[in-house]
Scaffold this motif. Structure first.
Motif: not given
Ligand code: AMP
Ligand code: GLY
Length: 423
Positions: A6-9, A32-38, A287-292
């Motif tokens: 779940i997420g899109g970053g 929802p994901g993103n173009p890289g995840i796709a 949650r996990f850190g972003d960008p960590e």
């Protein structure tokens, strides 16, 4: 098995990238994901805060394990809803996610279990908040109590700034209901580091060390952001300090949550201030850190999927993780205007050239597809993550990728990882 992220970053791109490598996994979905995840997963157009939509998706596709990236669905109770429906999900329930969702909840927990942190007061009355500031003096830190997307904190160098922050949060309600109460705390000096541990509610499995870069400009200047870059391992977190963080912060936090009747399951993120080799907690995140997550998952050798499953099942027996010997550095490329208003919709060039570099991964965060092009669509756009035998060579690798990529208005820091070299 089938896994839903779940997420899109950038954090979710890194999670999908790592999960997809597991021999246990046949298919990954992302919402929802993103173009890289796709490129790695089937992206489904369900928003990360649409709990009904997420549950319907997991049931329809026969998802075996769901992994929650961002905090908002956690505080909305996505874990509770999935568990009620008999589905396996990795993350804390709504009650436990208050560790991130409510600053007063987390400060009270730390006080109750003697976990080192800044002295503080919680106020719902404006006059009392102002009186506390005048009594304590500056520098002092003012925080909206609820979730404010990382923007609800003002580190005030003068009493006037602190009072102005209280006015904005409590009178002008710039963070809405999140600001109906404020936490005011002692200013802590030192160097910040991020520490993560997987937990099943009782047992813990610490991750390697990492460090974020919160300010927008080089040399830690300018306003706070979600994070402009991160690296792992972080030499400020020595082996002795790791031990101290685990024993004085992580274990008592997890034990305290269990003792208080809301066991915490998932990944615990502890933001720390390190001074004279001693850690104090700045904040928890649920949650996990972003960008960590990007450099940490890039370095993780162990399969992450059995760990996520063991946490979700309350059966975490694994006591260590394997890591690649290499260091990883992630440089965030952000849109013009970030962290204030963001200039979006520009074509991003050079992604393929960067992706062709060995030991380099370009994680997508705020990207979108428009007329067959990839454009920037959010504040933080890409996390360009390089691996190297040393932090210095990982820095060179990441910036070699950054150099290939451009769009109108792009900004990034030029000093990510330099703190590690100064040690
Ligand atoms: P938070 O959202 O609580 O993580 O705060 C955002 C940032 O503000 C942190 O990463 C620190 O850089 C800074 N900060 C928060 N609390 C304190 C504190 N008590 N002393 C010094 N800096 C702080
Ligand atoms: N890197 C900061 C955060 O994830 O909140």
């Amino acid at each position: 098995m089938k896994v839903l992220v779940i997420g899109g970053g950038g954090r979710e791109h890194a999670l999908v990238w790592k999960i997809a490598q597991s021999p246990l996994v046949e298919k990954v979905y992302c919402a929802p994901g993103n173009p890289g995840i796709a490129e790695l997963a089937e992206c489904v157009g369900v928003a990360a805060d649409d709990i009904d939509g997420l549950l319907a998706l997991a049931q329809r596709e026969g998802v075996d394990l769901t992994v929650v990236g961002p905090e908002v669905p956690l505080t909305l109770g996505v874990v509770d809803r999935f568990q009620e429906a008999g589905l396996e999900i990795f993350g804390p329930n709504a009650k436990a996610a208050q560790l991130e969702g409510s600053k007063s909840f987390s400060k009270d927990l730390m006080a109750r279990y003697n976990i080192p942190t800044a002295a503080y007061g919680t106020f719902t009355d404006h006059a009392e908040a102002v009186a506390y500031i005048q009594d304590q003096g500056a520098p002092i830190v003012v925080k909206a109590n609820g979730l404010a997307a990382g923007k609800g904190v003002v580190v005030a160098m003068t009493e006037e700034q602190a009072i102005q922050a209280v006015d904005e949060i409590m009178v002008d309600s710039v963070f809405g209901a999140a600001g109906s109460s404020v936490v005011i705390e002692e200013f802590m000096e030192g160097e910040e580091a991020s520490f993560f541990a997987f937990t099943d509610g009782r047992n813990i499995l610490p991750l390697a060390s990492s460090q974020d870069h919160k300010r927008i400009f080089d040399n830690d200047e300018g306003p706070n952001t979600g994070g402009m870059g991160a690296y792992s391992p972080a030499p400020v977190v020595t082996e002795a300090l790791t031990e101290e963080i685990v024993e004085t912060v992580v274990r008592p936090t997890i034990a305290g949550m269990a003792q208080d009747g809301c066991p915490y399951v998932g990944i615990l993120y502890v933001g720390l201030m390190i001074k004279d080799g001693k850690p104090r907690v700045v904040e928890y995140n649920a949650r996990f850190g972003d960008p960590e997550a990007q450099p940490l998952l890039a370095r993780m050798k162990s399969d992450v999927v059995p760990v996520l499953q063991a946490c979700a099942r309350g059966e975490l027996t694994q006591t260590s993780l394997e890591w690649h010997d290499k260091a990883a550095v992630c440089v965030v490329m952000a849109s013009g205007g970030y962290p204030a208003s963001v200039d979006k919709g520009h074509e991003i060039r050079g992604l393929a050239e960067a992706a062709a570099i060995d030991d380099l991964i370009v994680f997508h965060a705020g990207t979108a597809e428009k007329d067959g092009m990839i454009v920037n669509s959010g504040g933080r756009v890409l996390g360009v993550t390089g691996l190297g035998d040393t932090v210095a060579s990982a820095i060179d690798k990441a910036y070699a990728g950054v150099e290939k990529i451009c769009w109108e208005g792009v900004q990034f820091r030029k000093d990510i990882g330099r703190k590690a070299l100064n040690r």
